[in-house]
Scaffold this motif. Structure first.
Motif, PDB file in Angstrom:
ATOM      1  N   GLU A 100       0.832  -1.201   0.000  1.00 14.03           N
ATOM      2  CA  GLU A 100       0.000   0.000   0.000  1.00 14.03           C
ATOM      3  C   GLU A 100       0.867   1.252   0.000  1.00 14.03           C
ATOM      4  O   GLU A 100       0.557   2.235  -0.685  1.00 14.03           O
ATOM      5  CB  GLU A 100      -0.923  -0.007   1.222  1.00 14.03           C
ATOM      6  CG  GLU A 100      -1.859   1.190   1.281  1.00 14.03           C
ATOM      7  CD  GLU A 100      -2.650   1.262   2.574  1.00 14.03           C
ATOM      8  OE1 GLU A 100      -3.685   1.959   2.598  1.00 14.03           O
ATOM      9  OE2 GLU A 100      -2.224   0.626   3.564  1.00 14.03           O
ATOM     10  N   VAL A 103       2.116   2.163  -3.421  1.00 14.72           N
ATOM     11  CA  VAL A 103       1.071   2.809  -4.215  1.00 14.72           C
ATOM     12  C   VAL A 103       0.858   4.244  -3.745  1.00 14.72           C
ATOM     13  O   VAL A 103       0.739   5.180  -4.566  1.00 14.72           O
ATOM     14  CB  VAL A 103      -0.244   2.007  -4.125  1.00 14.72           C
ATOM     15  CG1 VAL A 103      -1.392   2.763  -4.812  1.00 14.72           C
ATOM     16  CG2 VAL A 103      -0.076   0.635  -4.742  1.00 14.72           C
ATOM     17  N   ARG A 104       0.835   4.450  -2.427  1.00  8.96           N
ATOM     18  CA  ARG A 104       0.604   5.794  -1.894  1.00  8.96           C
ATOM     19  C   ARG A 104       1.728   6.748  -2.296  1.00  8.96           C
ATOM     20  O   ARG A 104       1.482   7.907  -2.668  1.00  8.96           O
ATOM     21  CB  ARG A 104       0.493   5.745  -0.367  1.00  8.96           C
ATOM     22  CG  ARG A 104      -0.759   5.041   0.135  1.00  8.96           C
ATOM     23  CD  ARG A 104      -0.648   4.731   1.619  1.00  8.96           C
ATOM     24  NE  ARG A 104      -0.630   5.940   2.427  1.00  8.96           N
ATOM     25  CZ  ARG A 104       0.026   6.066   3.571  1.00  8.96           C
ATOM     26  NH1 ARG A 104       0.753   5.061   4.037  1.00  8.96           N
ATOM     27  NH2 ARG A 104      -0.033   7.187   4.254  1.00  8.96           N
ATOM     28  N   ASN A 105       2.957   6.276  -2.239  1.00 11.02           N
ATOM     29  CA  ASN A 105       4.084   7.123  -2.628  1.00 11.02           C
ATOM     30  C   ASN A 105       4.072   7.410  -4.122  1.00 11.02           C
ATOM     31  O   ASN A 105       4.425   8.531  -4.552  1.00 11.02           O
ATOM     32  CB  ASN A 105       5.408   6.455  -2.241  1.00 11.02           C
ATOM     33  CG  ASN A 105       5.762   6.668  -0.778  1.00 11.02           C
ATOM     34  OD1 ASN A 105       6.253   7.723  -0.385  1.00 11.02           O
ATOM     35  ND2 ASN A 105       5.503   5.655   0.044  1.00 11.02           N
ATOM     36  N   PHE A 106       3.655   6.436  -4.908  1.00 12.43           N
ATOM     37  CA  PHE A 106       3.549   6.661  -6.346  1.00 12.43           C
ATOM     38  C   PHE A 106       2.484   7.721  -6.650  1.00 12.43           C
ATOM     39  O   PHE A 106       2.696   8.611  -7.482  1.00 12.43           O
ATOM     40  CB  PHE A 106       3.201   5.346  -7.053  1.00 12.43           C
ATOM     41  CG  PHE A 106       2.961   5.496  -8.528  1.00 12.43           C
ATOM     42  CD1 PHE A 106       4.025   5.619  -9.406  1.00 12.43           C
ATOM     43  CD2 PHE A 106       1.663   5.538  -9.031  1.00 12.43           C
ATOM     44  CE1 PHE A 106       3.803   5.775 -10.775  1.00 12.43           C
ATOM     45  CE2 PHE A 106       1.427   5.700 -10.390  1.00 12.43           C
ATOM     46  CZ  PHE A 106       2.513   5.813 -11.267  1.00 12.43           C
ATOM     47  N   GLN A 107       1.334   7.606  -5.955  1.00  7.82           N
ATOM     48  CA  GLN A 107       0.258   8.581  -6.158  1.00  7.82           C
ATOM     49  C   GLN A 107       0.705   9.983  -5.752  1.00  7.82           C
ATOM     50  O   GLN A 107       0.415  10.976  -6.456  1.00  7.82           O
ATOM     51  CB  GLN A 107      -0.979   8.175  -5.356  1.00  7.82           C
ATOM     52  CG  GLN A 107      -1.672   6.928  -5.879  1.00  7.82           C
ATOM     53  CD  GLN A 107      -2.797   6.473  -4.969  1.00  7.82           C
ATOM     54  OE1 GLN A 107      -2.792   6.734  -3.762  1.00  7.82           O
ATOM     55  NE2 GLN A 107      -3.764   5.770  -5.549  1.00  7.82           N
ATOM     56  N   ALA A 108       1.426  10.067  -4.637  1.00  6.14           N
ATOM     57  CA  ALA A 108       1.908  11.369  -4.179  1.00  6.14           C
ATOM     58  C   ALA A 108       2.927  11.945  -5.155  1.00  6.14           C
ATOM     59  O   ALA A 108       2.918  13.157  -5.460  1.00  6.14           O
ATOM     60  CB  ALA A 108       2.518  11.240  -2.786  1.00  6.14           C
ATOM     61  N   LEU A 110       3.173  11.283  -8.380  1.00  2.00           N
ATOM     62  CA  LEU A 110       2.477  11.678  -9.605  1.00  2.00           C
ATOM     63  C   LEU A 110       1.742  13.004  -9.411  1.00  2.00           C
ATOM     64  O   LEU A 110       1.742  13.865 -10.303  1.00  2.00           O
ATOM     65  CB  LEU A 110       1.488  10.572 -10.001  1.00  2.00           C
ATOM     66  CG  LEU A 110       0.786  10.724 -11.357  1.00  2.00           C
ATOM     67  CD1 LEU A 110       1.809  10.741 -12.485  1.00  2.00           C
ATOM     68  CD2 LEU A 110      -0.228   9.605 -11.552  1.00  2.00           C
ATOM     69  N   SER A 111       1.134  13.164  -8.228  1.00  2.00           N
ATOM     70  CA  SER A 111       0.438  14.417  -7.922  1.00  2.00           C
ATOM     71  C   SER A 111       1.418  15.585  -7.903  1.00  2.00           C
ATOM     72  O   SER A 111       1.105  16.687  -8.380  1.00  2.00           O
ATOM     73  CB  SER A 111      -0.277  14.296  -6.572  1.00  2.00           C
ATOM     74  OG  SER A 111      -0.870  15.523  -6.187  1.00  2.00           O
ATOM     75  N   TYR A 112       2.604  15.351  -7.380  1.00  2.00           N
ATOM     76  CA  TYR A 112       3.627  16.408  -7.317  1.00  2.00           C
ATOM     77  C   TYR A 112       4.042  16.832  -8.722  1.00  2.00           C
ATOM     78  O   TYR A 112       4.202  18.028  -9.013  1.00  2.00           O
ATOM     79  CB  TYR A 112       4.835  15.895  -6.542  1.00  2.00           C
ATOM     80  CG  TYR A 112       5.950  16.897  -6.404  1.00  2.00           C
ATOM     81  CD1 TYR A 112       5.929  17.858  -5.409  1.00  2.00           C
ATOM     82  CD2 TYR A 112       7.032  16.878  -7.296  1.00  2.00           C
ATOM     83  CE1 TYR A 112       6.951  18.786  -5.282  1.00  2.00           C
ATOM     84  CE2 TYR A 112       8.054  17.793  -7.181  1.00  2.00           C
ATOM     85  CZ  TYR A 112       8.016  18.748  -6.178  1.00  2.00           C
ATOM     86  OH  TYR A 112       9.029  19.679  -6.072  1.00  2.00           O
ATOM     87  N   THR A 120       0.044  19.169  -3.788  1.00  2.00           N
ATOM     88  CA  THR A 120       0.285  17.737  -3.562  1.00  2.00           C
ATOM     89  C   THR A 120      -0.214  17.315  -2.186  1.00  2.00           C
ATOM     90  O   THR A 120       0.059  17.982  -1.174  1.00  2.00           O
ATOM     91  CB  THR A 120       1.787  17.403  -3.673  1.00  2.00           C
ATOM     92  OG1 THR A 120       2.220  17.712  -5.000  1.00  2.00           O
ATOM     93  CG2 THR A 120       2.038  15.929  -3.386  1.00  2.00           C
ATOM     94  N   PRO A 123      -1.814  10.475   0.111  1.00  2.00           N
ATOM     95  CA  PRO A 123      -3.029   9.698   0.379  1.00  2.00           C
ATOM     96  C   PRO A 123      -2.989   9.020   1.749  1.00  2.00           C
ATOM     97  O   PRO A 123      -1.940   8.558   2.195  1.00  2.00           O
ATOM     98  CB  PRO A 123      -3.038   8.653  -0.740  1.00  2.00           C
ATOM     99  CG  PRO A 123      -2.144   9.206  -1.807  1.00  2.00           C
ATOM    100  CD  PRO A 123      -1.099   9.998  -1.076  1.00  2.00           C
TER     101      PRO A 123
END
Length: 416
Positions: A100, A103-108, A110-112, A120, A123
């Motif tokens: 998890e 995934v959370r670090n990837f989402q963060a 990508l948001s950045y 940013t 999650p």
């Protein structure tokens, strides 16, 4: 292990356990984050850390006691049971949480990239995934509880039929029952032991062999069960060899003479059991005017004491004879046996216990011990030479078995 090595090990155990405790704590925080009562939340957090930190210090102190005493006592085994159960259970939970976090670090990240630093957000953990992680963790937890209470007495018979061109006709259909690694000092339930011995005797084999590690440390450990194991009889005899634990190298001694006396007593115990102890020697097994040769060596193992002398044990034998070797450690087969010019048809070993933990199904066979021993359980063949590794009758250090059950082996020899 020297003092510096021991200290590094203790620090590593403490840090690793604390890391797992912290990671699993994230699930607890996620699950009770919605509780309105701050007091209940704080109480839950306090209880969690008091319990798991206490267990961590208890485990570290136990390892320190083991290093100081130089041996693993029954009390130590109970702590190791808790430690291994907790570690494996937490690791399963952490796998989910770590996935998890990726995934959370990837989402963060990508948001950045897309929105910039100001927009940013990182999650939050998903509650349902923490529930899944903790639920799945119940599988290893219950497996270890079963293995500690029942699994270590789940004696299982493994049968193999092996075919040879040069097996003497009289031995076509000859059967051998093998047990290994009794580790008598670990047993407390003697009735369970008797059931295992009864199962071995029920195979009604022609020959019985025991392939080492009768005790953990001291010769007297087998005495409460002498009357049980001496019941094993076979028409063509009972034979045994020495394992790495049998020398007393892992025990505490007041003097070298005390250790020597213990080893002498250990050898005498084999006589009391009715087992002929083979010490780098061979014996002829005769049937209907024909014979095969049974060879037994002292312990020889990579990373362990290598006292066994295979060439001495083979003295007086010829290349044409059909030979069965008893050698405790399967690494001996890899290093000296399988390519020996004096062909040994079948080697019977033990030693690994299958690490008393793993998975064995028709599709998957895995245990952590395979990273140390390529041949750790069951049958292997190379150029017509066979090795069979028994999973062990008893247990040591971890007083349980999870997925790798205690074994009684029956080998049937057949002529092609």
């Amino acid at each position: 292990m020297n003092q510096i090595g021991g200290l590094i090990f203790l620090i590593a155990v403490f840090l690793f356990s604390t890391f797992l405790n912290w990671y699993v704590f994230q699930s607890l925080k996620t699950l009770i984050a919605d509780l309105e009562s701050i007091k209940v939340r704080n109480f839950s957090f306090t209880v969690y850390w008091v319990v798991f930190t206490g267990i961590t210090f208890w485990v570290v102190f136990t390892f320190y006691s083991i290093f100081k005493a130089g041996e693993i006592s029954t009390e130590h085994q109970q702590v190791l049971n808790v430690f291994l159960t907790l570690i494996v259970t937490q690791l399963v939970c952490v796998i989910f949480l770590f996935g998890e976090d990726i995934v959370r670090n990837f989402q963060a990240g990508l948001s950045y990239i897309l929105n910039g630093k100001e927009a940013t957000t990182f999650p939050s953990r998903v509650k349902w995934l923490s529930i899944v992680a903790l639920t799945v963790s119940l599988v290893p937890l219950t497996s270890f509880v079963y293995g500690i209470t029942k699994g270590k007495y789940n004696f299982t018979v493994h049968k193999e039929t092996l075919y040879f061109d040069d097996l003497p006709e009289a031995f076509d259909g000859f059967t051998i029952t093998q047990i290994s690694d009794i580790h008598a000092g670990s047993f407390k339930n003697y009735e369970a032991v008797r059931k295992g011995v009864d199962l071995a005797m029920a195979q009604n084999s022609d020959l019985f062999v025991f392939t080492g590690d009768l005790v953990n440390h001291y010769a007297e450990e087998i005495e409460p069960m002498l009357s049980i194991f001496k019941e094993i009889k076979a028409p063509y005899g009972q034979f045994s060899i020495i394992g790495n634990h049998d020398y007393g190298d892992y025990g505490s001694w007041d003097s070298p003479e005390e250790k020597v006396a213990n080893f002498k007593k250990f050898k005498d115990q084999h006589k009391r059991l009715g087992y002929r102890l083979l010490l780098d020697e061979n014996v002829k097994i005769q049937k209907d005017g024909q014979e095969i040769t049974l060879v037994g060596v002292e312990n020889w193992g990579v990373g362990f004491q290598s006292k066994g002398d295979l060439e001495k044990a083979l003295e007086g034998t010829s290349k044409e004879e059909f030979k069965v070797l008893l050698s405790h450690d399967p690494s001996h087969w890899d290093r000296e046996v399988k390519r020996n010019s004096n062909k040994i048809h079948l080697t019977l070993s033990g030693h690994t216990h299958g690490m008393q933990f793993g998975i064995e199904t028709p599709i998957l066979k895995w245990s952590p011990v395979q990273y140390r021993y390529p041949n750790w359980a069951g049958l292997v063949e190379e150029s017509g030479r066979y090795l069979y590794v028994n999973r062990g009758f008893g247990f040591h250090a971890f007083s349980g078995r999870v997925g790798i059950w205690p074994e009684i082996t029956v080998i049937e020899l057949r002529k092609k």
